[in-house]
Motif scaffolding. Structure first.
Motif, PDB file in Angstrom:
ATOM      1  N   ALA A   1      21.727  43.033  36.635  1.00  0.00           N
ATOM      2  CA  ALA A   1      23.041  42.504  36.530  1.00  0.00           C
ATOM      3  C   ALA A   1      23.420  43.112  35.218  1.00  0.00           C
ATOM      4  N   ILE A   2      22.779  42.611  34.107  1.00  0.00           N
ATOM      5  CA  ILE A   2      23.048  43.120  32.745  1.00  0.00           C
ATOM      6  C   ILE A   2      23.467  44.763  32.650  1.00  0.00           C
TER       7      ILE A   2
ATOM      8  N   GLU B   1      12.832  51.146  35.905  1.00  0.00           N
ATOM      9  CA  GLU B   1      12.821  49.925  36.993  1.00  0.00           C
ATOM     10  C   GLU B   1      11.530  49.841  37.665  1.00  0.00           C
TER      11      GLU B   1
ATOM     12  N   THR C   1      15.989  41.842  25.076  1.00  0.00           N
ATOM     13  CA  THR C   1      16.906  41.051  25.809  1.00  0.00           C
ATOM     14  C   THR C   1      16.292  39.977  26.878  1.00  0.00           C
TER      15      THR C   1
ATOM     16  N   ASN D   1      14.007  37.311  28.571  1.00  0.00           N
ATOM     17  CA  ASN D   1      13.773  36.095  27.878  1.00  0.00           C
ATOM     18  C   ASN D   1      12.115  35.879  28.317  1.00  0.00           C
TER      19      ASN D   1
HETATM   20  P1  NAX Z   1      18.421  40.629  36.819  1.00  0.00           P
HETATM   21  O1  NAX Z   1      17.362  39.923  37.650  1.00  0.00           O
HETATM   22  O2  NAX Z   1      19.677  40.833  37.266  1.00  0.00           O
HETATM   23  O3  NAX Z   1      17.729  42.020  36.579  1.00  0.00           O
HETATM   24  C1  NAX Z   1      16.545  42.270  35.964  1.00  0.00           C
HETATM   25  C2  NAX Z   1      15.990  43.767  36.387  1.00  0.00           C
HETATM   26  O4  NAX Z   1      14.902  43.882  35.776  1.00  0.00           O
HETATM   27  C3  NAX Z   1      15.803  43.693  37.872  1.00  0.00           C
HETATM   28  O5  NAX Z   1      16.466  44.866  38.206  1.00  0.00           O
HETATM   29  C4  NAX Z   1      14.197  44.174  37.969  1.00  0.00           C
HETATM   30  O6  NAX Z   1      13.857  44.807  38.973  1.00  0.00           O
HETATM   31  C5  NAX Z   1      13.922  44.376  36.608  1.00  0.00           C
HETATM   32  N1  NAX Z   1      12.497  44.542  36.105  1.00  0.00           N
HETATM   33  C6  NAX Z   1      11.573  43.225  35.989  1.00  0.00           C
HETATM   34  N2  NAX Z   1      10.628  43.471  35.605  1.00  0.00           N
HETATM   35  C7  NAX Z   1      10.422  44.778  35.194  1.00  0.00           C
HETATM   36  C8  NAX Z   1       9.724  45.765  34.194  1.00  0.00           C
HETATM   37  N3  NAX Z   1       8.434  45.364  34.058  1.00  0.00           N
HETATM   38  N4  NAX Z   1      10.166  46.879  34.151  1.00  0.00           N
HETATM   39  C9  NAX Z   1      11.137  47.305  34.386  1.00  0.00           C
HETATM   40  N5  NAX Z   1      12.548  46.492  35.182  1.00  0.00           N
HETATM   41  C10 NAX Z   1      11.947  45.266  35.349  1.00  0.00           C
HETATM   42  O7  NAX Z   1      18.563  39.880  35.581  1.00  0.00           O
HETATM   43  P2  NAX Z   1      19.673  40.155  34.254  1.00  0.00           P
HETATM   44  O8  NAX Z   1      20.633  39.150  34.802  1.00  0.00           O
HETATM   45  O9  NAX Z   1      19.940  41.770  34.162  1.00  0.00           O
HETATM   46  O10 NAX Z   1      18.894  39.602  32.940  1.00  0.00           O
HETATM   47  C11 NAX Z   1      17.773  40.438  32.425  1.00  0.00           C
HETATM   48  C12 NAX Z   1      17.116  39.543  31.299  1.00  0.00           C
HETATM   49  O11 NAX Z   1      17.985  39.105  30.218  1.00  0.00           O
HETATM   50  C13 NAX Z   1      16.719  38.203  31.856  1.00  0.00           C
HETATM   51  O12 NAX Z   1      15.376  37.879  31.330  1.00  0.00           O
HETATM   52  C14 NAX Z   1      17.411  37.197  31.367  1.00  0.00           C
HETATM   53  O13 NAX Z   1      17.147  35.973  31.142  1.00  0.00           O
HETATM   54  C15 NAX Z   1      17.766  37.809  30.077  1.00  0.00           C
HETATM   55  N6  NAX Z   1      18.865  37.324  29.131  1.00  0.00           N
HETATM   56  C16 NAX Z   1      18.837  37.340  27.947  1.00  0.00           C
HETATM   57  C17 NAX Z   1      19.942  37.092  27.090  1.00  0.00           C
HETATM   58  C18 NAX Z   1      19.843  37.008  25.665  1.00  0.00           C
HETATM   59  O14 NAX Z   1      20.736  36.602  25.017  1.00  0.00           O
HETATM   60  N7  NAX Z   1      18.838  37.275  24.946  1.00  0.00           N
HETATM   61  C19 NAX Z   1      21.128  36.428  27.828  1.00  0.00           C
HETATM   62  C20 NAX Z   1      21.488  37.096  29.100  1.00  0.00           C
HETATM   63  C21 NAX Z   1      20.172  37.036  29.866  1.00  0.00           C
HETATM   64  O15 NAX Z   1      19.990  35.775  30.187  1.00  0.00           O
END
Ligand code: NAX
Length: 327
Positions: A15-16, A42, A129, A131
């Motif tokens: 999503a991000i 990915e 980024t 978490n």
């Molecule tokens: P999504 O679940 O929409 O997307 C994450 C993507 O990462 C998925 O497409 C998944 O297939 C992929 N992925 C998972 N493991 C992987 C790996 N080992 N290698 C490559 N890709 C991998 O999450 P999204 O909303 O995009 O958020 C991503 C991360 O940002 C989460 O951990 C979320 O908690 C964290 N955030 C951190 C923030 C911050 O300020 N530090 C704020 C926003 C967000 O909550």
């Protein structure tokens, strides 16, 4: 025209990234004269979705987008990267605290640290980024012994921007008029959004707000903003997180505005009494591609206590992942 730079992004079908990649390709992060090569990474199950994102990027015909490459593993995806944006991780769902995610994500970031060490450009700048961002940054940096820990940072700019936006909204100012916000500590509900050094149109912000509002409403609101958005949207912050990533990297690479301070999660050097060896959000200024902690800020007892609380949480997180931290 300058030579293109390589930007690797994990979680590129998430999503991000669906906001982030388009901003990078449009030149918002690296500047309007800097072509980019996007190395999108990915997990294997998400490669179809990633191909869709790549098609859309292509269809925007961005003048600065030199090449897109797609990877189902970080070892290929990080090759020669100048910038690595580690967004992918298991995201937090409703009712989940970041501490639940520490174990799940630790292994992922250990592997990513090793891959950066072995394959990325020697001067790579890394932003975590995913978490729990601070502790993941610690794990990644400790697994990259040939890179400097100063090449690793984690995202607290979203918290910084939230604090700025909420303060501006409360006082009727525009965000541009607000300077000097600081977010200290962990990207978690223990973070400390500090207004004591902030100004609105050059005047101290703290004199323009009610102290009760600051302590009872503002601080918890910023700390809980992520959960509030999950509750309202059913999904975690995405567009605002993408904007914060762009702001963080833009300032790191191209410099903070004169007189402006940014909040960045970086390895503590002991400044402000924060224990060394954890990734902690500090006020920084950036110039010539480097960041420096702003020194000499006076902290009152309330602030000192808040800095300690979030430091303590990071030390506890560090203890949980100790087995993933080679010396
Ligand atoms: P999504 O679940 O929409 O997307 C994450 C993507 O990462 C998925 O497409 C998944 O297939 C992929 N992925 C998972 N493991 C992987 C790996 N080992 N290698 C490559 N890709 C991998 O999450 P999204 O909303 O995009 O958020 C991503 C991360 O940002 C989460 O951990 C979320 O908690 C964290 N955030 C951190 C923030 C911050 O300020 N530090 C704020 C926003 C967000 O909550």
């Amino acid at each position: 025209m300058r030579r293109p730079v390589r930007v690797a992004v994990t979680g590129a079908a998430g999503a991000i990234s669906y906001s982030l990649l388009f901003k990078i390709a449009a030149g918002e992060m690296m500047g309007k004269d800097q072509p980019v090569i996007l190395q999108l990474i990915e997990i294997p199950q998400a490669m179809d979705a990633l191909r869709g994102v790549a098609m859309e990027l292509m269809d925007c015909a961005y003048p600065l987008l030199h090449t897109i490459t797609l990877h189902d593993n970080v070892e290929d995806g990080f090759k020669n990267a100048h910038y690595a944006l580690l967004v992918g991780a298991r995201p937090r769902g409703p009712g989940m605290e970041r501490s639940d995610l520490i174990e799940v994500n630790g292994e992922i970031f250990a592997r990513q640290g090793k891959a950066l060490n072995d394959y990325a450009n020697r001067d790579v700048k890394v932003l975590i980024t995913g978490n729990p961002a601070n502790t993941n940054a610690l794990i990644a940096s400790r697994n990259a012994p040939d890179l400097s820990p100063s090449q690793f940072t984690c995202l607290t700019r979203l918290d910084h921007n939230r604090a700025k936006g909420i303060l501006a909204n409360q006082t009727g100012a525009t965000p541009r008029d607000v300077n000097g916000i600081i977010v200290w500590g962990n990207h978690s509900p223990t973070q400390y959004p500090d207004l004591h050094h902030a100004t609105i149109l050059g005047e101290p912000a703290i004199n323009q707000v009610d102290m009760n509002w600051y302590k009872e409403e503002f601080i918890p609101k910023v700390q809980q903003r992520g959960s509030e958005i999950i509750q309202a949207r059913g999904l975690s912050s995405a567009a605002s997180a993408a904007q914060a990533i762009v702001d963080h990297m833009h300032d790191w690479v191209l410099g903070t505005e004169p007189g402006e301070v940014a909040s960045m999660g970086i390895l503590s050097d002991g400044s402000y009494g924060v224990e060394k060896g954890i990734f902690y959000s500090f006020p920084v200024r950036c110039n010539y591609g480097r960041y420096q902690i702003v020194q000499g800020i006076e902290l009152n007892d309330f602030s000192k206590e808040c800095l300690k609380v979030t430091e303590q949480e990071l030390l506890e997180e560090k203890a949980v992942v100790n087995h993933l931290l080679p010396e």
